[in-house]
Design an enzyme around this catalytic site. Structure first.
Site, short mmCIF file in Angstrom:
data_model
loop_
_atom_site.label_atom_id
_atom_site.label_comp_id
_atom_site.label_asym_id
_atom_site.label_seq_id
_atom_site.Cartn_x
_atom_site.Cartn_y
_atom_site.Cartn_z
N HIS A 60 93.26 -19.98 42.00
CA HIS A 60 93.11 -18.92 41.04
C HIS A 60 93.12 -18.83 39.63
CE1 HIS A 60 97.67 -18.19 40.84
NE2 HIS A 60 97.21 -19.45 40.71
N ARG A 61 93.07 -17.93 38.86
CA ARG A 61 93.28 -17.98 37.46
C ARG A 61 94.63 -17.12 37.10
NH1 ARG A 61 89.42 -20.62 34.54
NH2 ARG A 61 91.14 -20.79 32.98
N SER A 62 95.05 -16.97 36.06
CA SER A 62 96.18 -16.21 35.60
C SER A 62 95.87 -14.70 35.61
CB SER A 62 97.04 -16.62 34.58
OG SER A 62 95.98 -16.63 33.46
N SER A 67 95.38 -19.93 30.00
CA SER A 67 95.38 -21.19 29.39
C SER A 67 93.96 -22.02 29.68
CB SER A 67 96.40 -21.73 30.05
OG SER A 67 96.37 -22.87 30.90
N ASP A 87 102.40 -27.89 36.97
CA ASP A 87 101.16 -27.92 36.16
C ASP A 87 101.75 -27.78 34.74
OD1 ASP A 87 99.04 -27.32 34.60
OD2 ASP A 87 98.33 -25.34 35.43
N ASP A 132 92.66 -30.18 35.40
CA ASP A 132 92.11 -28.82 35.46
C ASP A 132 91.57 -28.83 34.37
OD1 ASP A 132 91.84 -26.09 35.22
OD2 ASP A 132 93.86 -25.71 34.82
N GLU A 182 103.91 -24.37 35.14
CA GLU A 182 104.12 -23.86 36.39
C GLU A 182 105.01 -24.72 37.11
OE1 GLU A 182 100.07 -23.15 38.07
OE2 GLU A 182 99.55 -22.34 36.21
N LYS A 242 87.88 -24.28 40.10
CA LYS A 242 88.04 -22.77 39.51
C LYS A 242 86.50 -22.35 39.68
CE LYS A 242 92.29 -22.82 37.11
NZ LYS A 242 92.81 -23.04 35.70
N GLU A 280 99.67 -31.31 37.64
CA GLU A 280 98.58 -31.05 37.28
C GLU A 280 98.43 -30.98 35.38
OE1 GLU A 280 97.42 -27.14 38.57
OE2 GLU A 280 95.96 -26.49 36.86
N GLU A 326 101.49 -15.04 36.84
CA GLU A 326 100.96 -15.15 38.09
C GLU A 326 102.31 -14.62 39.14
OE1 GLU A 326 99.81 -19.21 38.22
OE2 GLU A 326 98.04 -18.85 37.10
N HIS A 333 101.69 -18.45 30.06
CA HIS A 333 101.69 -17.33 31.04
C HIS A 333 103.00 -16.39 30.86
CE1 HIS A 333 99.00 -19.63 33.86
NE2 HIS A 333 98.36 -19.13 32.85
N LYS A 353 95.69 -23.28 45.33
CA LYS A 353 96.78 -22.85 44.47
C LYS A 353 96.56 -21.20 44.03
CE LYS A 353 97.26 -23.67 39.70
NZ LYS A 353 97.79 -24.33 38.63
P1 PGA Z 1 94.77 -20.11 33.67
O1 PGA Z 1 95.82 -20.91 33.85
O2 PGA Z 1 94.22 -19.36 34.78
O3 PGA Z 1 95.49 -19.07 32.53
O4 PGA Z 1 93.78 -20.83 32.89
C1 PGA Z 1 96.08 -21.49 35.48
C2 PGA Z 1 96.28 -23.03 35.29
O5 PGA Z 1 96.20 -23.82 33.91
O6 PGA Z 1 96.04 -23.57 36.34
ZN ZN Z 2 96.16 -25.64 35.22
#
Ligand code: PGA
Ligand code: ZN
Length: 401
Positions: free
Chosen positions: A353-355, A42, A232, A300, A155, A325, A273, A196, A146, A376
């Site tokens: 982190h990332r997904s 995302s 999120d 984010d 989330e 990130k 978020e 995740e 996700h 996170k």
């Molecule tokens: P992503 O999602 O790592 O798939 O971008 C995580 C988030 O949106 O926080």
């Molecule tokens: Zn996010």
């Protein structure tokens, strides 16, 4: 400090089974660092550009590696990262790929810490690093981009605000994850896991709120400290043609702001978020004005770890927190700059982190190094527990228990 002697790049698997870029940095004195780029699903519109891994590696080998080898000192992280930017020559790492850039940047930092004989958090944080540890936000129910056929909100995150230690917090989040499974089971709802490791049941958001409320309160009683929760929303993924699209209903921007503000009070949310679209600074500002005194409104996709976008947000009063990130911006130096600007302006940084992840643990060190109040990085699953367990080790190292 010692010069970079060699930079090696390769493709390895990430947690989704996709290829990602891994970098090794070797120094003239025998130091060694290895790191891998994570990858989002995302992703924000304004993120630095992730290239196809083979392309990113070929381009980094051509443009960046020759400028680093035999020329740049590993301990000078700013110089490593400046060299990556110059080698790339664009604003968004579209030439060598933010995936190559971030892997090399993090691997160089690890090589420096190896040469120094100091843990990475200490090398990055310096002698006067704070002694605080981040509270982990644990994704326990999820959908959005996700997982298919699950919640619209991306989330639902356990937040063990009262945990006396990182270790207690990590175990509390895992317990909430387990408790959610038990509650779903009692309700006769089956659930697979999303990218995740969060449960991805085919339920609507209202039911997910009920399940979360019950799960965190059970675990809080069991552990004897406060466990709350947050979200999120990943608003940009819901937003289309001027409206937010949920399973069975749509909300205008004003309705979305009202909805989230009501959720904050109804469920005592400590963290929200991306409640709105990634272009909606005004919406973020209005919501922050309404509930920012009692919850974190975190950007984010809005800020993408970018100091220019964060500056705009600060000016307009949009949010009071920023997700960090490193791969959204491409280097550790840029991520540090975003943290610094955030803290100077009263925004809480949340290292994330990332997904799509690997067993890389750099973000655990980054969170401790920057004294970030939150991290996170999921609740369960090997690529998530790699970071959580590293935090537990760092905590033991620092507190000398
Ligand atoms: P992503 O999602 O790592 O798939 O971008 C995580 C988030 O949106 O926080
Ligand atoms: Zn996010």
């Amino acid at each position: 400090m010692t010069l970079i002697e060699r930079v090696r790049l390769r493709q390895v698997l990430d947690s989704r089974g996709n290829a990602t870029v891994e970098a090794d940095v070797l120094t003239e004195s025998g130091g060694f660092g290895r790191a891998a780029a994570p990858s989002g699903a995302s992703t924000g519109e304004y993120e630095a550009i992730e290239l196809e891994p083979g392309e990113a590696i070929a381009s980094a080998r051509e443009h960046a590696v020759p400028r680093l080898e035999g020329t740049v000192y590993v301990g000078d992280q700013r110089d490593v990262d400046r060299t990556l930017r110059v080698a790339d020559g664009t604003d968004d790492f579209s030439e060598i790929g933010a995936n190559s850039a971030v892997a090399i940047s993090m691997a160089a930092a690890k090589a420096a810490s190896d040469v120094l004989g100091a843990p990475l958090y200490q090398h990055l944080g310096g002698a006067f690093r704070g002694e605080n540890f981040p509270i982990p936000l644990g994704n326990v129910i999820g959908g959005g981009e996700h997982a298919a056929d699950a919640t619209a909100i991306q989330e639902f995150l356990a937040v063990p605000v009262g945990a006396p230690s990182v270790q207690d917090a990590v175990f509390a989040n895992a317990a909430v994850h387990q408790e959610v499974a038990d509650i779903l089971d009692d309700r006769g709802i089956s659930a697979a896991k999303g990218d995740e490791g969060a449960w991805a049941p085919s339920i609507d958001d209202d039911e997910a709120f009920e399940v979360m409320e019950e799960a965190v309160s059970t675990v809080a009683d069991e552990f004897g400290f406060d466990v709350l929760f947050g979200l999120d929303v990943a608003g940009a993924e819901l937003y289309e043609d001027g409206e937010y699209h949920y399973r069975d209903e749509t909300r205008s921007t004003d309705e979305q702001i009202d909805y989230v503000a009501e959720l904050v009070d109804e469920y005592d949310l400590v963290y929200v978020e991306d409640p709105l679209d990634e272009n909606d600074y005004d919406g973020f500002a209005e919501l922050t004005d309404r509930v920012g005194d009692r919850t974190l409104i975190c950007g984010d996709d809005l800020f993408v770890t970018n100091v220019e976008r964060l500056s705009e947000g600060i000016e307009r009063g949009a949010g009071n927190s920023i997700l960090i990130k490193p791969n959204q911006i491409g280097t550790l130096s840029d991520a540090f700059d975003a943290v610094e600007l955030a803290v100077e302006n009263g925004y809480d940084p949340v290292i994330s982190h990332r997904s799509g992840e690997t067993e890389d643990t750099t973000i655990a060190h980054l969170a401790v190094a920057t004294d970030a109040p939150f991290i996170k990085t999921g609740a369960v699953g090997g690529e998530r527990t790699a970071k959580l367990n590293e935090l537990i080790r760092i905590e033991q190292n620092v507190t000398r228990l």
